[in-house]
Every structure is written in C-alpha cells, then in structure tokens.
Design an enzyme around this catalytic site. Structure first.
Site, PDB file in Angstrom:
ATOM      1  N   SER A  91       0.843  -1.090   0.014  1.00  0.00           N
ATOM      2  CA  SER A  91       0.135  -0.049   0.117  1.00  0.00           C
ATOM      3  C   SER A  91       0.887   1.245   0.016  1.00  0.00           C
ATOM      4  CB  SER A  91      -0.875   0.139   1.272  1.00  0.00           C
ATOM      5  OG  SER A  91      -0.100   0.013   2.528  1.00  0.00           O
TER       6      SER A  91
ATOM      7  N   ARG B 198      -9.385   9.401  -7.120  1.00  0.00           N
ATOM      8  CA  ARG B 198      -9.759   9.692  -5.593  1.00  0.00           C
ATOM      9  C   ARG B 198      -8.514  10.016  -4.887  1.00  0.00           C
ATOM     10  NH1 ARG B 198      -7.844   7.096  -0.720  1.00  0.00           N
ATOM     11  NH2 ARG B 198      -9.272   7.073   0.781  1.00  0.00           N
TER      12      ARG B 198
ATOM     13  N   THR C 157       1.562   6.839   0.327  1.00  0.00           N
ATOM     14  CA  THR C 157       0.548   5.712   0.154  1.00  0.00           C
ATOM     15  C   THR C 157       0.224   5.707  -1.126  1.00  0.00           C
ATOM     16  OG1 THR C 157      -1.360   4.526   1.045  1.00  0.00           O
ATOM     17  CG2 THR C 157      -1.312   6.973   0.935  1.00  0.00           C
TER      18      THR C 157
ATOM     19  N   THR D 286      -1.459   3.456   4.741  1.00  0.00           N
ATOM     20  CA  THR D 286      -0.325   4.564   4.865  1.00  0.00           C
ATOM     21  C   THR D 286       0.677   4.288   5.781  1.00  0.00           C
ATOM     22  OG1 THR D 286      -2.133   6.033   4.501  1.00  0.00           O
ATOM     23  CG2 THR D 286      -0.230   7.178   5.083  1.00  0.00           C
TER      24      THR D 286
ATOM     25  N   THR E 199      -3.905   6.876   9.667  1.00  0.00           N
ATOM     26  CA  THR E 199      -3.647   5.750   8.721  1.00  0.00           C
ATOM     27  C   THR E 199      -5.209   5.254   8.848  1.00  0.00           C
ATOM     28  OG1 THR E 199      -2.679   3.668   8.156  1.00  0.00           O
ATOM     29  CG2 THR E 199      -2.822   4.241  10.415  1.00  0.00           C
ATOM     30  N   GLY E 200      -5.616   4.541   7.810  1.00  0.00           N
ATOM     31  CA  GLY E 200      -6.965   4.110   7.931  1.00  0.00           C
ATOM     32  C   GLY E 200      -7.818   4.755   6.609  1.00  0.00           C
TER      33      GLY E 200
HETATM   34  N1  GLY Z   1      -5.288   6.443   4.555  1.00  0.00           N
HETATM   35  C1  GLY Z   1      -5.266   6.340   3.020  1.00  0.00           C
HETATM   36  C2  GLY Z   1      -6.031   6.623   2.128  1.00  0.00           C
HETATM   37  O1  GLY Z   1      -7.126   6.798   2.624  1.00  0.00           O
HETATM   38  O2  GLY Z   1      -5.767   6.912   1.221  1.00  0.00           O
END
Ligand code: GLY
Length: 309
Positions: A49, A193, A183, A165, A216-217
């Site tokens: 990721s 996006r 990320t 991330t 993160t998330g």
């Molecule tokens: N936290 C990384 C994302 O939603 O792109």
C-alpha cells in the site's frame, strides 16, 4: 539537547523506524530522518500500500499520495495522484523546497518530478498486476459482459493483510519535529480519488510548538474530522499525545454514529515536543505501530477505542 524519538504506523513501519533512528542518532534533522525512513518502505515491494508494487486503482493505474511537514518552519509539501515516479515523499519534499505551493496533483505533479530529475519508472509488480486482474469485475468470469459496479466492490477492509499509509513522525536532537505520510491510497479506489495522506491537517500535521500527529485508515473519515490537525490542537491545549489520539478515535466513532454508519477503520499516532508518544485506533482496527525511544525499537499494539466509550 533532545533524546531522538521516531514512531511509524503499522508493523511494516519498523523498517522506517530502523532507518530514521540511525540518522537521528547521528544528529540528522527530523525531516531528513523520517523521509529516509519512509523511502525505505516506498522501495519495499512487499508493502502493498506504499510506493512501488502497491495496489492499483480501479482501472489499473498505480497513483501515489504523500506529504511532508517541518515542525520548525511549518513548511510543507505534498503530491496527490502521482504516477510513474518511485518516491512520492521525495517529490513532496521538492514541492516544499522548490515551489511556493503546498500541493501538486496528477500530471502536474509528474511533470514537476520530471523537471526535478526524477526518472520515469514502471511501478507495477507482476504480482500486483495479477491480483488486480483477478479482482477486476470485468475479469471475474470469462466471457461475461463487462459490468462496472459500485466502488464498494473495490474497497477492501484496511488491516495488516493489505496495510495502509506509512506515517513517520520524528523528534531530532535539536528538539525539532518532522513528519511524512506516503501511500498508494485505498486499494482499487476510483480513479482520481485522493485520501487523507497528501492533505496537510488530515493525514499529517507537525508544529514544534504543539506536537506532531499522523493518521492511517479510511482517508475520507480522517479528512472529515481534520484528524491530524485536531490532534495537534488538542496537544497545544495541553493534552498528552495518548489522550489526544484516544480523543481523535472517539471523534471518528461519534461522527460515524451521527451519520448512521459503522465506525471506519482509522488509527492515529502522535508525538509531543518533549518526546512523549501516543497511539489509538477505532474498534477492530488491530493497529500496531513501531517506535524508537531511549535507544530501543519496539512494535506495539495501539489502544482500541470501542463504540460508546
Ligand atoms: N489513509 C490512506 C487513504 O485513505 O488513502
């Protein structure tokens, strides 16, 4: 003189902490150290990721998001939707250092990176292409008419199996804070996006006078509460990093209840100017983070904030 501290999201953040802690111990700046740490993870194709070899978007393009911030000057830089360049964090730093802007996106970010001498590269691994091909709805059953369904078909839960991330926060010997987020974003995201990771104040915020925080998330939910900025302002108001992280996770829960949705997978880390650390996550996130403090590197489990607590 301050005692160096580094913390990074997820267990794969240990690599970043190993690299950054050596540099901080040698007296390098927090920003140099955390970016070097993040770049080590960007180069690792087993982390699916972040950087090269990570999970592509819905149409097979691998686009990267990153931001960096220096706590002494509040200088910051970011890129979003960057394609065909290996290290998004290095380009984010150049945006900070070489332009009057904070955020460059897509083709503009790539053009800038090329102007700065970054080589154009192919980011996919064979494994990543294969996985994308198998998951794509038009490829699920041979001979079936192509059907484009909702984004939910491509939104995987974020956990240790598909990661997320890398955010790295550091405190250097001179007492300055630095941070970086990098990320490829949500796996199989809709093209275009952008999540929280390149958004200063959402994925990252760093201020020597208050503290550093990163997230993160599910980026949409972190953006919705201005997660990292919220955390740093709590520290400015006197909260310890651990309490601030728990309050940020509670806020994610509260917003989910208000919107009538299930609480998303989100986690926060924080570092105070004195070197105190904090980490917390929403329920069932199973969030781990790596830390270097008093000469020791550990991977720790963050406190989970369950609903209604
Ligand atoms: N936290 C990384 C994302 O939603 O792109």
């Amino acid at each position: 003189m301050a005692e160096p501290v580094v913390l990074a999201t997820w267990s794969f953040g240990k690599l970043a902490v190993e690299v950054a802690s050596k540099l901080l111990t040698d007296g390098k700046s927090a920003l140099d150290a955390v970016i070097a740490g993040a770049q080590a993870v960007e180069r690792d194709p087993t982390v699916r990721s972040v950087g090269f070899g990570s999970l592509p978007d819905r149409i097979g393009r691998l686009t990267l998001d990153s931001c960096v911030m220096d706590g002494q000057t509040l200088n910051c830089g970011a890129v979003a939707g960057l394609e065909h360049i290996r290290s998004a964090s290095a380009v984010a730093r150049r945006v900070m250092e070489k332009t009057p802007h904070v955020l460059l996106t897509g083709e503009g970010a790539k053009w800038f990176a090329l102007q700065q001498g970054f080589p154009l590269e192919m980011p996919h691994t064979l494994e990543g292409i294969q996985e994308w091909f198998e998951k794509h709805p038009t490829n699920k059953k041979k001979g079936e008419k192509a059907v484009i369904r909702g984004p939910e078909d491509f939104t995987l839960p974020i956990d240790e199996s598909n990661h997320d991330t890398i955010t790295v926060l550091g405190l250097d010997r001179a007492g300055h804070l630095g941070g970086v987020c990098t990320t490829s974003g949500l796996a199989y995201k809709l093209p275009g996006r952008v999540g929280d990771s390149p958004i200063i104040g959402a994925g990252l915020y760093v201020d020597d006078e208050a503290g550093a925080a990163g997230a993160t998330g599910v980026g949409e939910e972190v953006i919705r509460i201005s997660g990292s900025s919220f955390l740093v302002e709590l520290m400015r108001a006197g909260k310890k990093p651990q309490e601030a992280c728990e309050l940020a996770a509670k806020r994610i829960n509260a917003v989910a209840i208000r919107r009538g949705v299930h609480p998303p997978t989100c986690a926060f880390i924080a570092l105070s100017p004195k070197g105190e650390i904090g980490a917390a996550c929403t329920e069932a996130t199973a969030f781990q983070y790596a830390v270097f403090k008093v000469g020791k590197i550990e991977v720790l489990k963050a406190k989970e904030i369950v609903l209604n607590k």
